[in-house]
Design a protein around this motif. Structure first.
Motif, PDB file in Angstrom:
ATOM      1  N   ASN A   1      43.021 -67.957 -15.187  1.00  0.00           N
ATOM      2  CA  ASN A   1      42.899 -67.291 -16.531  1.00  0.00           C
ATOM      3  C   ASN A   1      43.747 -66.308 -17.717  1.00  0.00           C
ATOM      4  O   ASN A   1      44.573 -65.808 -16.702  1.00  0.00           O
ATOM      5  CB  ASN A   1      41.573 -66.736 -16.307  1.00  0.00           C
ATOM      6  CG  ASN A   1      40.618 -67.037 -18.306  1.00  0.00           C
ATOM      7  OD1 ASN A   1      41.095 -65.934 -18.284  1.00  0.00           O
ATOM      8  ND2 ASN A   1      40.241 -68.362 -18.725  1.00  0.00           N
ATOM      9  N   ASP A   2      44.212 -67.013 -18.519  1.00  0.00           N
ATOM     10  CA  ASP A   2      44.929 -65.741 -19.289  1.00  0.00           C
ATOM     11  C   ASP A   2      44.435 -64.755 -19.689  1.00  0.00           C
ATOM     12  O   ASP A   2      45.077 -63.585 -19.721  1.00  0.00           O
ATOM     13  CB  ASP A   2      45.382 -66.844 -21.059  1.00  0.00           C
ATOM     14  CG  ASP A   2      43.295 -67.300 -21.617  1.00  0.00           C
ATOM     15  OD1 ASP A   2      42.298 -66.929 -21.059  1.00  0.00           O
ATOM     16  OD2 ASP A   2      44.277 -67.342 -22.921  1.00  0.00           O
TER      17      ASP A   2
ATOM     18  N   GLU B   1      34.456 -65.692 -18.683  1.00  0.00           N
ATOM     19  CA  GLU B   1      34.263 -65.858 -19.783  1.00  0.00           C
ATOM     20  C   GLU B   1      33.161 -65.504 -21.457  1.00  0.00           C
ATOM     21  O   GLU B   1      32.013 -66.247 -20.860  1.00  0.00           O
ATOM     22  CB  GLU B   1      33.650 -67.635 -19.060  1.00  0.00           C
ATOM     23  CG  GLU B   1      34.767 -67.941 -18.160  1.00  0.00           C
ATOM     24  CD  GLU B   1      35.311 -68.839 -19.596  1.00  0.00           C
ATOM     25  OE1 GLU B   1      35.436 -68.978 -20.546  1.00  0.00           O
ATOM     26  OE2 GLU B   1      36.716 -68.768 -19.353  1.00  0.00           O
TER      27      GLU B   1
ATOM     28  N   GLU C   1      32.312 -66.589 -28.825  1.00  0.00           N
ATOM     29  CA  GLU C   1      32.995 -66.673 -29.538  1.00  0.00           C
ATOM     30  C   GLU C   1      33.190 -68.017 -30.699  1.00  0.00           C
ATOM     31  O   GLU C   1      34.550 -67.914 -31.741  1.00  0.00           O
ATOM     32  CB  GLU C   1      34.217 -68.470 -28.949  1.00  0.00           C
ATOM     33  CG  GLU C   1      34.928 -68.421 -28.500  1.00  0.00           C
ATOM     34  CD  GLU C   1      36.417 -69.278 -27.537  1.00  0.00           C
ATOM     35  OE1 GLU C   1      36.402 -68.919 -26.490  1.00  0.00           O
ATOM     36  OE2 GLU C   1      35.541 -70.864 -27.034  1.00  0.00           O
TER      37      GLU C   1
HETATM   38  C1  GLC Z   1      37.918 -69.826 -24.181  1.00  0.00           C
HETATM   39  C2  GLC Z   1      37.833 -69.799 -22.887  1.00  0.00           C
HETATM   40  C3  GLC Z   1      38.924 -69.203 -22.094  1.00  0.00           C
HETATM   41  C4  GLC Z   1      39.693 -68.155 -22.358  1.00  0.00           C
HETATM   42  C5  GLC Z   1      39.986 -68.159 -23.940  1.00  0.00           C
HETATM   43  C6  GLC Z   1      40.708 -67.595 -24.709  1.00  0.00           C
HETATM   44  O1  GLC Z   1      37.176 -68.624 -24.643  1.00  0.00           O
HETATM   45  O2  GLC Z   1      36.895 -70.826 -22.476  1.00  0.00           O
HETATM   46  O3  GLC Z   1      38.931 -69.624 -20.127  1.00  0.00           O
HETATM   47  O4  GLC Z   1      40.366 -67.607 -21.657  1.00  0.00           O
HETATM   48  O5  GLC Z   1      39.559 -69.316 -24.522  1.00  0.00           O
HETATM   49  O6  GLC Z   1      41.962 -68.270 -24.488  1.00  0.00           O
END
Ligand code: GLC
Length: 430
Positions: free
Chosen positions: A190-191, A237, A266
């Protein structure tokens, strides 16, 4: 018609999070982290990465792939130890052509991964076996470092045939179809984790990695992942955190989104959404008050036409240049500037509250220094964003806030993917 000042006061009440509400967020987030880790129902997936801290002696050449935002990027990276590295080659391309020529975010898996492989092909060293680290910035259930199944898309991606499948296998197949079997996908990561790996490559104090960009998410170094023997990076997440103090605009945005009910944090914090929040509030103000501007540009009525970039323009000292904003009379721009400020500060405060929950889990009395590695356009560029984070950390932690250093770590996906590939290579993945 409601007076404008009354509306602004009620917007302030809707978007402002006082210390009590932020403390509630800290506690709810802590509880959901614990639940997610132990398999109880939780909006936080707490996904294992199968990666641990680098020992800072990593050396060698690795391919890195960054897949998860607006652009896709392939890189050839040379790790030189102690945080040092060199980018030997790189290629970048947008996943969706801004001129409308193509859109791989909504394409079938085969086309999408063939596009990815075509970019890798442009810089892959000929006839040399190289391990590849794949930063794939979406929620994946990992059963191992190179075994990652996409749980669901976020950030409004809709490409078909990927959810429920192993993204490593899809990439491997696309590489093989192009005769690139010497490129060995050794790690999917993951980033947030690549950002943290990058910081940890030069400092052992780095314990948290976060993205404040198009999407929002955080990972951290969990000392005791259930069943694990060594500390492991866990992808929270956190963008999916559901116990959020949402207001009617958040609910409106959520109900019109691709996946209502998911990604609630988010949708309040991420760059993909904050412009849309501004648009919804702006439309409401326009409908219920006499804006000086007689007609809003038609684009204001199109979902997602107002972007985080437009919101950022409002917060800059210079006059905005975006046609969506220049079409508005100066006093109306001023009103929207106040709304943009409320949205920005709330995003930063929510993010800070989740970081506090994480620090408290790994170091309850805050006896050690912690570096939070952060990447993303909001943290880097949105006026007032990083300052608002600092304010929230200080107001919630008092003097102990000095144990926390927020550090911008740009483009961690390159070095971090290479470090992940290096760990994969050591584990015999290639
Ligand atoms: C979204 C993705 C997550 C990622 C984030 C930032 O929330 O679900 O995996 O780290 O975006 O790019």
């Amino acid at each position: 018609m409601i007076s404008l000042s009354l509306s602004l006061a009620s917007l302030q009440a809707l978007f402002h999070l006082d210390t009590d509400r932020l403390t509630y967020v800290v506690e709810a987030f802590s509880g959901q982290m614990a639940d997610g880790l132990t398999g109880r129902p939780s909006s936080l997936a707490m996904l294992p990465s199968y990666l641990t801290c680098p020992d800072r002696r990593e050396h060698g050449d690795y391919m890195a792939l960054d897949f998860g935002g607006t652009n896709i990027r392939a890189m050839l990276i040379r790790l030189l130890g102690q945080g040092r590295f060199a980018v030997l080659a790189h290629r970048t391309a947008p996943l969706a052509d801004p001129a409308g020529g193509y859109d791989y975010t909504a394409a079938p898996a085969k086309e999408l991964f063939d596009f990815v492989a075509s970019l890798i092909a442009e810089i892959a060293p000929p006839q040399k076996t190289v391990a590849l680290g794949h930063t794939f910035s979406f929620p994946c259930r990992q059963n191992g470092l190179n075994d990652a199944v996409l749980l669901y898309w976020t950030k409004e991606f809709t490409a078909t045939g990927v959810v429920g499948n192993n993204v490593n296998t899809l990439l491997q197949q696309a590489l093989a179809d192009r005769g690139l079997s010497t490129i060995i996908p050794a790690a999917v990561v993951n980033d947030t984790v690549t950002t943290l790996l990058t910081a940890a490559y030069s400092t052992p104090d780095a314990t948290i990695g976060s993205i404040c960009g198009t999407g929002h998410n955080t990972c951290y170094l969990e000392p005791q992942f259930p069943g694990g023997t060594r500390p492991m990076y866990v992808n929270i997440e956190s963008g999916n955190f559901a116990a959020v103090p949402a207001n009617p605009y958040d609910d409106l945005l959520d109900s019109a989104s691709d996946r209502p009910g998911s990604g609630r944090l988010e949708k309040m914090c991420g760059g993909r959404y904050i412009g849309e929040l501004l648009r919804l509030v702006g439309l409401d103000l326009f409908r219920h008050h006499r804006f000086i501007t007689e007609n809003l540009p038609t684009r204001w009525h199109e979902p997602y036409s107002v972007t985080a970039k437009d919101l950022a323009e409002l917060l800059q000292p210079a006059s905005p240049s975006s046609p969506l904003l220049t079409a508005l009379a100066a006093p109306d721009q001023h009103v929207l500037r106040m709304v943009a400020e409320l949205i920005t500060v709330r995003s930063a405060h929510l993010v800070a509250a989740t970081w506090i929950a994480i620090v408290r889990r790994i170091d309850p009395d805050l006896v050690r220094p912690h570096v939070i590695a952060i990447d993303g356009s909001l943290y880097e560029k949105l006026p007032g964003y990083s300052a608002a984070i600092d304010v929230a950390l200080s107001s919630l932690l008092g003097e102990k806030a000095s144990q926390i250093t927020c550090r911008l770590v740009k483009d961690g996906s390159g070095v971090g993917s290479a470090l992940a590939a290096c760990q994969g290579e050591k584990k015999g993945m290639c």
